[in-house]
Design a protein around this motif. Structure first.
Motif, short mmCIF file in Angstrom:
data_model
loop_
_atom_site.label_atom_id
_atom_site.label_comp_id
_atom_site.label_asym_id
_atom_site.label_seq_id
_atom_site.Cartn_x
_atom_site.Cartn_y
_atom_site.Cartn_z
N LYS A 293 1.09 -1.37 -0.13
CA LYS A 293 -0.06 -0.02 -0.13
C LYS A 293 0.78 1.23 -0.13
CE LYS A 293 -4.20 -1.79 0.75
NZ LYS A 293 -3.93 -3.16 0.28
N PHE A 294 0.27 2.27 -0.74
CA PHE A 294 1.15 3.75 -0.73
C PHE A 294 0.47 4.67 0.06
CE2 PHE A 294 2.36 0.80 -3.80
CZ PHE A 294 3.90 1.08 -3.97
N ARG A 295 1.02 5.40 1.02
CA ARG A 295 0.46 6.28 1.73
C ARG A 295 1.30 7.61 1.84
NH1 ARG A 295 -3.62 3.66 6.17
NH2 ARG A 295 -4.81 2.69 5.02
N ASN A 296 0.86 8.79 1.49
CA ASN A 296 2.09 9.72 1.48
C ASN A 296 1.83 10.51 2.93
OD1 ASN A 296 3.77 11.78 0.82
ND2 ASN A 296 2.67 12.61 -0.95
N GLU A 297 2.44 9.58 4.00
CA GLU A 297 2.48 10.12 5.28
C GLU A 297 3.08 11.27 5.73
OE1 GLU A 297 0.85 8.24 7.69
OE2 GLU A 297 0.48 6.19 6.88
N THR A 298 2.65 12.10 6.40
CA THR A 298 3.25 13.53 6.73
C THR A 298 4.60 13.17 7.48
OG1 THR A 298 1.12 14.23 6.76
CG2 THR A 298 3.05 15.75 7.43
N ARG A 299 4.56 12.38 8.64
CA ARG A 299 5.49 11.95 9.33
C ARG A 299 6.01 10.75 9.06
NH1 ARG A 299 4.53 11.89 14.67
NH2 ARG A 299 6.47 11.75 15.39
N ALA A 300 7.12 10.23 8.81
CA ALA A 300 7.34 8.83 8.79
C ALA A 300 8.76 8.62 9.61
CB ALA A 300 7.87 8.53 7.17
N LYS A 301 8.73 8.59 10.94
CA LYS A 301 9.73 8.54 11.86
C LYS A 301 9.64 7.13 12.61
CE LYS A 301 11.21 13.39 12.60
NZ LYS A 301 10.22 14.24 11.66
N SER A 302 8.85 6.44 12.43
CA SER A 302 8.61 5.47 13.15
C SER A 302 9.36 3.98 12.55
CB SER A 302 7.18 5.00 13.50
OG SER A 302 6.79 6.37 14.41
N GLY A 303 10.08 4.25 11.65
CA GLY A 303 10.84 3.04 10.91
C GLY A 303 9.67 2.41 10.20
N VAL A 304 9.72 1.08 10.23
CA VAL A 304 8.92 0.09 9.33
C VAL A 304 7.60 0.18 9.91
CG1 VAL A 304 10.75 -1.43 8.37
CG2 VAL A 304 9.37 -2.03 10.54
N MET A 305 7.25 0.89 10.96
CA MET A 305 6.00 1.31 11.64
C MET A 305 5.11 1.92 10.83
SD MET A 305 6.94 0.51 15.59
CE MET A 305 5.42 1.07 16.22
N ARG A 306 5.90 2.92 10.11
CA ARG A 306 4.99 4.07 9.63
C ARG A 306 5.76 4.31 8.09
NH1 ARG A 306 0.64 6.45 10.20
NH2 ARG A 306 0.53 6.54 12.52
N GLY A 307 5.43 3.30 7.34
CA GLY A 307 6.13 3.41 5.77
C GLY A 307 5.13 4.18 5.04
N ARG A 308 6.09 4.66 3.93
CA ARG A 308 5.25 5.45 2.83
C ARG A 308 4.79 4.42 1.78
NH1 ARG A 308 8.81 10.29 4.08
NH2 ARG A 308 7.25 11.75 5.21
#
Ligand code: ATP
Ligand code: MG
Length: 455
Positions: A176-191
């Motif tokens: 899945k692809f999401r243009n997350e604003t913050r991606a500082k949680s490693g693989v826990m919050r991927g784009r």
């Protein structure tokens, strides 16, 4: 050509299955025998002492240092041999539990036609703020899927027309692809990340709710098998038009971005988002008894009702021949986020400690200048269907043990001059300080019991 070889292959497979069944091992063993081996001297990934300076999350730091993933850019990670093995094992646990409740696996496309999303009102960037969009050569705008309610609902119009065609439960495990604003949680919050998304298509609310409950139980099994069940709470979260609440599965960790409130006596948990007097009354909770925890959402199940079947006109004829709208639910679960979560909650200052079901290998076999003897044991373990990472490298003991602790395979077997003098091999779990010496027969029995007990 294929006509001649197919029956042969089928016979061979049948024979193998028959033979293995006769010694009471499952088909899973065949799988393990075929895919479970690796000599570390051949593994192209190397461990490293430090993670990239811009990596702030513990999960990504350990996964990068252990050679499980490679950071391409913020929120975008490649999976390397060890990491892919873990990811595939997580996915297989999920797949087994989804199949067990009637799921049918599909794979939808990443590229999304705007038409179906326009119908549901979710094409607009004002409504969905994390779309990745791109253009075809002829300037037509297309999207990269961040979820798949719309295309799957549209697809099922070709297959559902009568009450006899329902219920159905398609699911996929897909990027899945999401243009997350913050991606500082490693693989826990991927784009770019892996998601298991299942969708239920039922005749009515009652049929939907019965399945919804089965999914709740399947999810509980999944988190238990993945080693985080003891820290994971089914949590009341915001619902939609068709249900007051949705249910999130939240794993307690300081690395989480959510706050949940847990009644430890009943195990009922509520997301901060919906915590108010009305909800407390609904759930019969008293505010004083609730304990606050930081947590990460590892799954989310949702009653959708006719939110998508209505605009996309997914209808069926009921027993009286009357046209009805299909009643839907959606069930998300993130394998990549869970992988990060496992690392966050199950590691120590030396590295990762994988739960058995997701460890890249069952056993880390380490040779300290005894490659000949270790190789014999490697062959024996191989024949027994045990997945082995064999450290046959030329390196000193300190380096090998440090790497082994970092990589985190739960069981370690050492073949050294000392172990051989003491009469065998040293077996030690990742979390123990000291191991024990076992002779080959005893070692094999312990390892087999450990590996196959839950199969
Ligand atoms: P969050 O609130 O943390 O952004 P979400 O509610 O938007 O998550 P869902 O749309 O419910 O996420 O997605 C289903 C599941 O997919 C989540 O429960 C989570 O496990 C996983 N997931 C969602 N976003 C990400 C992401 N950016 N990276 C990795 N996994 C994700
Ligand atoms: Mg969610």
């Amino acid at each position: 050509m294929s006509g001649a070889t197919a029956p042969k292959g089928a016979v061979a497979f049948y024979f193998l299955k028959y033979k293995i069944k006769s010694v009471k091992y499952s088909e899973k063993m065949i799988f393990q025998v075929l895919w479970g081996l690796m000599k570390q001297s051949k593994l192209f990934t190397k461990t490293r002492k430090d993670a990239p300076a811009d990596e702030v999350s513990k999960n990504a730091e350990l996964l990068i240092r252990g050679g499980f993933v490679n950071k391409e850019m913020a929120g975008v990670y490649s999976y390397l041999p060890l990491g892919l093995r873990v990811m595939n094992k997580i996915s297989n646990v999920i797949r087994e539990e989804m199949d067990a409740i009637g799921g049918q696996e599909v794979k939808m496309t990443v590229l999304q036609d705007s038409d179906v999303w326009q119908k549901s009102g979710r094409w607009s960037d004002e409504v969905v703020d994390n779309w990745f969009k791109t253009k075809l050569k002829n300037d037509t705008e297309i999207g990269l899927g961040f979820t798949h309610e719309e295309p799957l609902t549209a697809l099922l119009k070709n297959h559902i027309s009568s009450y006899k065609d329902l219920p159905v439960y398609p699911y996929q495990i897909q990027a899945k692809f999401r243009n997350e604003t913050r991606a500082k949680s490693g693989v826990m919050r991927g784009r770019e990340f892996l998601m298991k998304d299942m969708y239920s298509f039922s005749r009515n609310e009652a049929e939907h709710l019965a399945f919804y409950e089965r999914v709740q139980n399947a999810y509980k099994k999944i988190y238990t098998r993945l080693g985080v069940g003891h820290l994971t709470y089914m949590t009341f979260a915001s619902g939609g038009t068709f249900s007051k609440y949705s249910h999130e599965f939240q794993t307690i960790t300081g690395a989480g971005e959510d706050l949940i409130y847990v009644d430890e006596e009943t195990g009922i948990a509520v997301n901060q988002e919906v915590l108010n007097d009305e909800v407390l009354k609904d759930l019969n909770l008293s505010r004083e008894k609730l304990v606050e925890h930081k947590a990460v959402e590892v799954g989310n199940i949702f009653t959708l009702g006719t939110k998508f079947s209505e605009p996309l006109q997914l209808n069926f004829k009921d027993e009286e021949g009357k046209e009805q709208k299909v009643f839907m639910g959606s069930y998300g679960l993130g394998p990549s986020r869970i992988m990060g979560t496992i690392v966050e909650v199950l590691s120590d200052d030396k590295g990762i400690i994988w739960p058995k079901e997701v460890s890249p290998f069952h056993v880390h076999l380490i040779s300290l200048n005894e490659n000949e003897k270790a190789n014999e044991l490697y062959e024996t373990l191989k024949k027994a269907g045990i997945e082995v990472l064999f450290d046959d490298r030329e390196a000193n003991a300190g380096e090998k043990f440090a790497d082994s602790d970092l990589i985190g395979i739960p069981v370690r077997v050492v073949v050294s001059k000392r172990s051989l003098e003491e009469g065998g091999y040293e077996m030690k779990s990742r979390t123990e300080e000291k191991g024990k010496i076992l002779q080959e027969e005893g070692l094999l029995k312990e390892l087999k019991d450990y590996v196959f007990q839950t199969l």
